[in-house]
Structure formats: structure tokens, C-alpha cells
Design a protein around this motif. Structure first.
Motif, PDB file in Angstrom:
ATOM      1  N   MET A   1      -1.346   3.176  -9.173  1.00 43.75           N
ATOM      2  CA  MET A   1      -1.609   1.747  -9.376  1.00 43.75           C
ATOM      3  C   MET A   1      -2.662   1.577 -10.475  1.00 43.75           C
ATOM      4  SD  MET A   1      -2.946  -1.103  -6.616  1.00 43.75           S
ATOM      5  CE  MET A   1      -1.480  -0.930  -5.632  1.00 43.75           C
ATOM      6  N   ALA A   2      -2.426   0.695 -11.411  1.00 42.14           N
ATOM      7  CA  ALA A   2      -3.379   0.453 -12.486  1.00 42.14           C
ATOM      8  C   ALA A   2      -4.665  -0.145 -11.930  1.00 42.14           C
ATOM      9  CB  ALA A   2      -2.767  -0.483 -13.529  1.00 42.14           C
ATOM     10  N   LYS A   3      -5.778   0.111 -12.660  1.00 41.23           N
ATOM     11  CA  LYS A   3      -7.067  -0.339 -12.171  1.00 41.23           C
ATOM     12  C   LYS A   3      -7.147  -1.855 -12.047  1.00 41.23           C
ATOM     13  CE  LYS A   3      -9.735   3.619 -13.845  1.00 41.23           C
ATOM     14  NZ  LYS A   3     -10.865   4.051 -14.701  1.00 41.23           N
ATOM     15  N   ASP A   4      -6.454  -2.568 -12.933  1.00 37.54           N
ATOM     16  CA  ASP A   4      -6.564  -4.020 -12.914  1.00 37.54           C
ATOM     17  C   ASP A   4      -5.500  -4.690 -12.055  1.00 37.54           C
ATOM     18  OD1 ASP A   4      -4.473  -3.322 -14.497  1.00 37.54           O
ATOM     19  OD2 ASP A   4      -4.919  -4.736 -16.127  1.00 37.54           O
ATOM     20  N   SER A   5      -4.659  -3.894 -11.394  1.00 35.29           N
ATOM     21  CA  SER A   5      -3.638  -4.486 -10.531  1.00 35.29           C
ATOM     22  C   SER A   5      -4.243  -4.835  -9.186  1.00 35.29           C
ATOM     23  CB  SER A   5      -2.467  -3.525 -10.341  1.00 35.29           C
ATOM     24  OG  SER A   5      -2.896  -2.358  -9.675  1.00 35.29           O
ATOM     25  N   ILE A   6      -3.648  -5.810  -8.530  1.00 28.84           N
ATOM     26  CA  ILE A   6      -4.152  -6.276  -7.242  1.00 28.84           C
ATOM     27  C   ILE A   6      -3.052  -6.104  -6.200  1.00 28.84           C
ATOM     28  CG2 ILE A   6      -5.043  -8.233  -5.951  1.00 28.84           C
ATOM     29  CD1 ILE A   6      -6.084  -9.381  -8.561  1.00 28.84           C
ATOM     30  N   ALA A   7      -3.357  -5.395  -5.129  1.00 26.79           N
ATOM     31  CA  ALA A   7      -2.381  -5.203  -4.059  1.00 26.79           C
ATOM     32  C   ALA A   7      -2.062  -6.559  -3.428  1.00 26.79           C
ATOM     33  CB  ALA A   7      -2.938  -4.251  -3.010  1.00 26.79           C
ATOM     34  N   PRO A   8      -0.806  -6.845  -3.143  1.00 31.59           N
ATOM     35  CA  PRO A   8      -0.447  -8.138  -2.559  1.00 31.59           C
ATOM     36  C   PRO A   8      -1.056  -8.313  -1.176  1.00 31.59           C
ATOM     37  CG  PRO A   8       1.406  -6.617  -2.491  1.00 31.59           C
ATOM     38  CD  PRO A   8       0.353  -5.977  -3.341  1.00 31.59           C
ATOM     39  N   ALA A   9      -1.419  -9.530  -0.847  1.00 31.34           N
ATOM     40  CA  ALA A   9      -1.983  -9.824   0.463  1.00 31.34           C
ATOM     41  C   ALA A   9      -0.875  -9.810   1.508  1.00 31.34           C
ATOM     42  CB  ALA A   9      -2.659 -11.194   0.423  1.00 31.34           C
ATOM     43  N   TYR A  10      -1.278  -9.744   2.756  1.00 35.47           N
ATOM     44  CA  TYR A  10      -0.301  -9.833   3.832  1.00 35.47           C
ATOM     45  C   TYR A  10       0.153 -11.286   3.991  1.00 35.47           C
ATOM     46  CZ  TYR A  10      -1.427  -5.082   5.376  1.00 35.47           C
ATOM     47  OH  TYR A  10      -1.596  -3.730   5.451  1.00 35.47           O
ATOM     48  N   TRP A  11       1.427 -11.459   4.324  1.00 34.52           N
ATOM     49  CA  TRP A  11       1.967 -12.787   4.608  1.00 34.52           C
ATOM     50  C   TRP A  11       1.258 -13.345   5.842  1.00 34.52           C
ATOM     51  CZ3 TRP A  11       5.194 -14.415   8.808  1.00 34.52           C
ATOM     52  CH2 TRP A  11       5.737 -15.700   8.631  1.00 34.52           C
ATOM     53  N   ASP A  12       0.761 -14.585   5.732  1.00 35.85           N
ATOM     54  CA  ASP A  12      -0.037 -15.167   6.818  1.00 35.85           C
ATOM     55  C   ASP A  12       0.669 -16.288   7.559  1.00 35.85           C
ATOM     56  OD1 ASP A  12      -0.041 -17.165   4.935  1.00 35.85           O
ATOM     57  OD2 ASP A  12      -2.217 -17.228   4.655  1.00 35.85           O
ATOM     58  N   GLY A  13       1.944 -16.510   7.279  1.00 39.10           N
ATOM     59  CA  GLY A  13       2.687 -17.550   7.978  1.00 39.10           C
ATOM     60  C   GLY A  13       2.645 -18.907   7.304  1.00 39.10           C
ATOM     61  N   GLN A  14       1.805 -19.063   6.289  1.00 37.34           N
ATOM     62  CA  GLN A  14       1.716 -20.354   5.610  1.00 37.34           C
ATOM     63  C   GLN A  14       2.795 -20.511   4.548  1.00 37.34           C
ATOM     64  OE1 GLN A  14      -0.559 -22.649   6.744  1.00 37.34           O
ATOM     65  NE2 GLN A  14      -0.861 -21.035   8.283  1.00 37.34           N
ATOM     66  N   GLU A  15       3.216 -19.417   3.963  1.00 41.74           N
ATOM     67  CA  GLU A  15       4.205 -19.440   2.886  1.00 41.74           C
ATOM     68  C   GLU A  15       5.625 -19.382   3.465  1.00 41.74           C
ATOM     69  OE1 GLU A  15       5.222 -16.818  -1.149  1.00 41.74           O
ATOM     70  OE2 GLU A  15       3.912 -16.021   0.420  1.00 41.74           O
ATOM     71  N   MET A  16       6.510 -20.197   2.933  1.00 43.72           N
ATOM     72  CA  MET A  16       7.903 -20.144   3.376  1.00 43.72           C
ATOM     73  C   MET A  16       8.526 -18.816   2.961  1.00 43.72           C
ATOM     74  SD  MET A  16       9.210 -24.049   2.569  1.00 43.72           S
ATOM     75  CE  MET A  16      10.720 -23.887   3.542  1.00 43.72           C
ATOM     76  N   LEU A  17       9.450 -18.332   3.767  1.00 39.75           N
ATOM     77  CA  LEU A  17      10.136 -17.081   3.465  1.00 39.75           C
ATOM     78  C   LEU A  17      11.443 -17.364   2.733  1.00 39.75           C
ATOM     79  CD1 LEU A  17       9.678 -15.085   6.797  1.00 39.75           C
ATOM     80  CD2 LEU A  17       8.265 -15.051   4.733  1.00 39.75           C
ATOM     81  N   GLU A  18      11.756 -16.515   1.768  1.00 41.00           N
ATOM     82  CA  GLU A  18      12.989 -16.679   1.007  1.00 41.00           C
ATOM     83  C   GLU A  18      14.029 -15.655   1.462  1.00 41.00           C
ATOM     84  OE1 GLU A  18      14.669 -16.252  -3.571  1.00 41.00           O
ATOM     85  OE2 GLU A  18      12.546 -16.722  -3.219  1.00 41.00           O
ATOM     86  N   CYS A  19      15.201 -16.141   1.789  1.00 43.40           N
ATOM     87  CA  CYS A  19      16.306 -15.254   2.146  1.00 43.40           C
ATOM     88  C   CYS A  19      16.817 -14.586   0.863  1.00 43.40           C
ATOM     89  CB  CYS A  19      17.430 -16.039   2.814  1.00 43.40           C
ATOM     90  SG  CYS A  19      18.906 -15.056   3.211  1.00 43.40           S
ATOM     91  N   VAL A  20      16.918 -13.255   0.880  1.00 44.40           N
ATOM     92  CA  VAL A  20      17.376 -12.542  -0.309  1.00 44.40           C
ATOM     93  C   VAL A  20      18.713 -11.842  -0.095  1.00 44.40           C
ATOM     94  CG1 VAL A  20      15.089 -12.245  -1.324  1.00 44.40           C
ATOM     95  CG2 VAL A  20      15.940 -10.552   0.322  1.00 44.40           C
ATOM     96  N   SER A  21      19.117 -11.663   1.154  1.00 45.05           N
ATOM     97  CA  SER A  21      20.426 -11.058   1.400  1.00 45.05           C
ATOM     98  C   SER A  21      20.895 -11.344   2.812  1.00 45.05           C
ATOM     99  CB  SER A  21      20.391  -9.537   1.162  1.00 45.05           C
ATOM    100  OG  SER A  21      19.545  -8.907   2.091  1.00 45.05           O
ATOM    101  N   VAL A  22      22.215 -11.354   2.962  1.00 39.02           N
ATOM    102  CA  VAL A  22      22.853 -11.519   4.269  1.00 39.02           C
ATOM    103  C   VAL A  22      23.848 -10.379   4.425  1.00 39.02           C
ATOM    104  CG1 VAL A  22      24.212 -13.016   5.769  1.00 39.02           C
ATOM    105  CG2 VAL A  22      22.598 -14.030   4.135  1.00 39.02           C
ATOM    106  N   ILE A  23      23.662  -9.559   5.437  1.00 39.97           N
ATOM    107  CA  ILE A  23      24.475  -8.351   5.599  1.00 39.97           C
ATOM    108  C   ILE A  23      25.264  -8.432   6.898  1.00 39.97           C
ATOM    109  CG2 ILE A  23      24.411  -5.828   5.788  1.00 39.97           C
ATOM    110  CD1 ILE A  23      21.643  -5.981   4.414  1.00 39.97           C
ATOM    111  N   PRO A  24      26.607  -8.384   6.840  1.00 44.12           N
ATOM    112  CA  PRO A  24      27.392  -8.350   8.074  1.00 44.12           C
ATOM    113  C   PRO A  24      27.230  -6.993   8.762  1.00 44.12           C
ATOM    114  CG  PRO A  24      28.817  -8.103   6.152  1.00 44.12           C
ATOM    115  CD  PRO A  24      27.442  -8.385   5.624  1.00 44.12           C
TER     116      PRO A  24
END
Length: 356
Positions: free
Chosen positions: A1-24
Motif C-alpha cells: 500500500m502506498a504511503k499516501d493511500s488511506i484504507a477504507p473505513a468500515y461500513w457503518d450502516g449510514q451509506e446505502m448499499l449498491e447491488c452489483v450482482s445477482v447470482i441464481p
């Protein structure tokens, strides 16, 4: 990981979730995969559940689904659902939810997880879509690299109804320590079946897991199935302190947990009053009415799922007053000490103020 990169925060329930796939997965069974658009990752325990807010016609509907993915793969989160006859929410998902759509979600939550009951040997017993928490827990065990000792039993109507069969067989082929056992009620017409057939019973259990007395047992499925498993284990002398089950349906056999004093019982002839402080609404009711039903009568919406104290979706903060709450594991002792209650199974005693 680059020094200036920031690890993503954990999802806290405030942000809506996006569906990216539907698998039968199987007849009437689909897996829906979600990500957080911000790139946030997911932190939960394998076996926990998520409550989705579904925009069905007539208003939002809250439905609780076990997470079928593993926290060892945190960039996405999946639920695997089966459309039962008459199911409104699940059928809406199968008919309408497509990649690119976003939903509100609550959680993760739940105490049905192997993390709370570490053991040298596990026995996972499931039926139908009850396989989902077992899939999450087994995937986690596989991903951490240690060799587990798991007997994995799943029961289905027919071979084509077994969910995750290919993935599970792939995992079991990669490492020792995972024994898969399938039980079907009937075979498929054009597919020979050489495994166990019939209804799960004590004899099958003894053949599949001869050392069942030494194992930590996790069970999930329809209530009649779990009752049969409980009876089979009890009849064989199993120590039920090592038995754990997950269900989003009320069980007469399951003892409810009373979160208030034993001598505080709602009186059907007594009046009560609930102040919904954030909404500026005060509503009179009977002590036998729940906070959830009273809120609805006042035109207020409290998100709810199971409506009998399992899922925890309707957890709210009580500012003052006393309630009689009988729940089924949907709230922790710590939350109760902090003043939280479940609206679906809390009855006001006199005047109560809640943050709604």
C-alpha cells in the motif's frame, strides 16, 4: 500500500448499499451481492444477519436475511434468499432488484456464530436456505488457513435444491477436515442419487458424525426441522448446552428472555401513554399494546423485521419510564443497560418516553 493511500473505513450502516450482482443458486434461490459505493469494507461475524429496507409498493418493508458471505472477504457482502410461497419481500427482490440499484440496510447483527462458541470440532446441520449461516462460517474457517474439523450436513427436497453444493464440494476437496453429508427427500428424475435419502433422523446422525457427542452443534432451518434435530440429539444424550440454532420464526419450544422484573406484567385494563420525543407526538394506548403498534397507530414508522424480538431491527432508545419486554435474543444485555428496548416486544407500563 502506498504511503499516501488511506484504507477504507468500515461500513457503518449510514451509506446505502449498491447491488452489483445477482447470482441464481437453485430453483427460487438467488444470491444478491452488495458493496458500499464509497469503498468501505464490511466488519461482521460469520453467521450474522442483515436487515434490508425494501421499497415495495405501499411503503418500505424490512426483511432480515442471514449473510452468506464471509468477513474474511470484506469488500462485499451477500445475502442468499429463497422465495417462499406468499413471500412479499423476497419475491420483490427476485423480480426487481438488479445491479446498480441501492438499498438501505441495518446491521449486521445476531449472535448465531461459531466465534462465540470456539471448539475443536463442529457439526453444522441445516435445511434449505438455512445453509446460509453455515456457508459463512465454513468459508471463514477455510479462508483463515487452519485445518478445521467440521461435519457439514444439509437437507433438501431434491439434489437440484441443494444450495452452494459445488462451492462446498470445491472447498472440501482443497483441505482435509471438512466432511459433507447431503440428505434429500427424493431424487431428481434425470440425475441418479447415491447419497442419503429420506428424513433426517438419529440413525443418519450416528452414521454421518459418530463422534457427535464431542462436537459443537449449529442448526438452522424451518422450525419443524430444528425441532426434529433437537429431539434427535436429546434422545441420544447430547449435552444441549453445546447446541445453537438460528431462526426468524417464533418457536414455542424456545424460552423467551424477560428483560424486566418478573412482577411487572402488562394489565389489559390499564391505560398507558408513549411520548415519541423526536417526533413531538404523544399517543395513548393500553399496557398490552407494544411500542411498535402504538407508533404505527400514531402514523410513525419504526423499522421492524421479525416482530417478535429476534432480529433487533426495531431497537430504540428509551429515555424514561418502564416497559415489559420479552425478547428472543435480538438485543444484548449491554444495550438494555444503556436504555435500549425492542419496540416490537416492549409494552409500556404507565408513561414512557422513547427517541422516535
Amino acid at each position: 500500500m502506498a504511503k499516501d493511500s488511506i484504507a477504507p473505513a468500515y461500513w457503518d450502516g449510514q451509506e446505502m448499499l449498491e447491488c452489483v450482482s445477482v447470482i441464481p443458486e437453485a430453483p427460487n434461490v438467488s444470491t444478491f451481492c452488495f458493496v458500499a459505493p464509497s469503498g468501505a469494507t464490511f466488519d461482521y461475524l460469520p453467521g450474522q444477519f442483515l436487515t434490508l429496507e425494501l421499497p415495495v409498493p405501499g411503503g418500505p418493508l424490512h426483511r432480515t436475511y442471514t449473510i452468506s458471505s464471509s468477513p474474511s472477504r470484506p469488500v462485499s457482502i451477500t445475502v442468499t434468499v429463497k422465495a417462499q410461497p406468499g413471500s412479499v419481500g423476497t419475491q420483490w427482490m427476485r423480480d426487481n432488484l438488479r445491479p446498480g440499484m441501492r438499498l438501505k440496510a441495518i446491521g449486521p447483527a445476531g449472535n448465531f456464530t461459531s466465534h462465540h462458541h470456539p471448539a475443536d470440532k463442529f457439526l453444522f446441520i441445516s435445511a434449505g436456505s438455512g445453509i446460509t449461516p453455515m456457508m459463512s462460517m465454513l468459508t471463514y474457517m477455510y479462508d483463515i488457513g487452519r485445518i478445521p474439523d467440521v461435519v457439514f450436513i444439509n437437507c433438501a427436497k431434491r439434489p437440484s435444491d441443494i444450495v452452494f453444493r459445488q462451492r462446498l464440494e470445491h472447498i472440501a476437496s482443497r483441505i482435509d477436515g471438512i466432511e459433507l453429508r447431503w440428505v434429500v427427500e427424493e431424487g431428481d428424475r434425470y440425475q441418479p442419487w447415491t447419497g442419503y435419502q429420506g428424513t433426517f433422523n438419529q440413525l443418519m446422525l450416528g452414521l454421518m458424525a459418530p463422534d457427535y457427542l464431542e462436537r459443537e452443534v449449529f442448526c438452522c432451518g424451518p422450525e419443524p426441522f430444528m425441532q426434529a434435530v433437537r429431539e434427535a440429539l436429546t434422545g441420544l444424550g447430547f449435552d444441549m448446552a453445546h447446541y445453537h440454532q438460528e431462526s426468524f420464526h417464533p418457536s414455542l419450544a424456545e424460552e423467551a428472555k424477560d428483560a424486566t422484573a418478573d412482577d411487572v406484567i402488562p394489565d389489559d385494563a390499564a391505560l398507558a401513554e408513549i411520548e415519541f420525543s423526536l417526533s413531538g407526538v404523544t399517543q395513548k394506548c393500553n399496557e398490552t399494546d407494544t411500542i411498535l403498534s402504538t407508533a404505527r397507530a400514531a402514523g410513525l414508522n419504526i423499522p421492524s423485521g421479525c416482530t417478535f424480538g429476534v432480529c433487533g431491527t426495531c431497537k430504540i432508545k428509551k429515555r424514561s419510564g418502564q416497559v415489559h419486554m420479552v425478547h428472543n435474543g435480538g438485543i444484548t444485555d449491554e444495550d438494555i443497560e444503556d436504555g435500549y428496548v425492542l419496540a416490537c416486544c416492549s409494552h409500556p407500563i404507565g408513561r414512557v418516553e422513547v427517541e422516535i
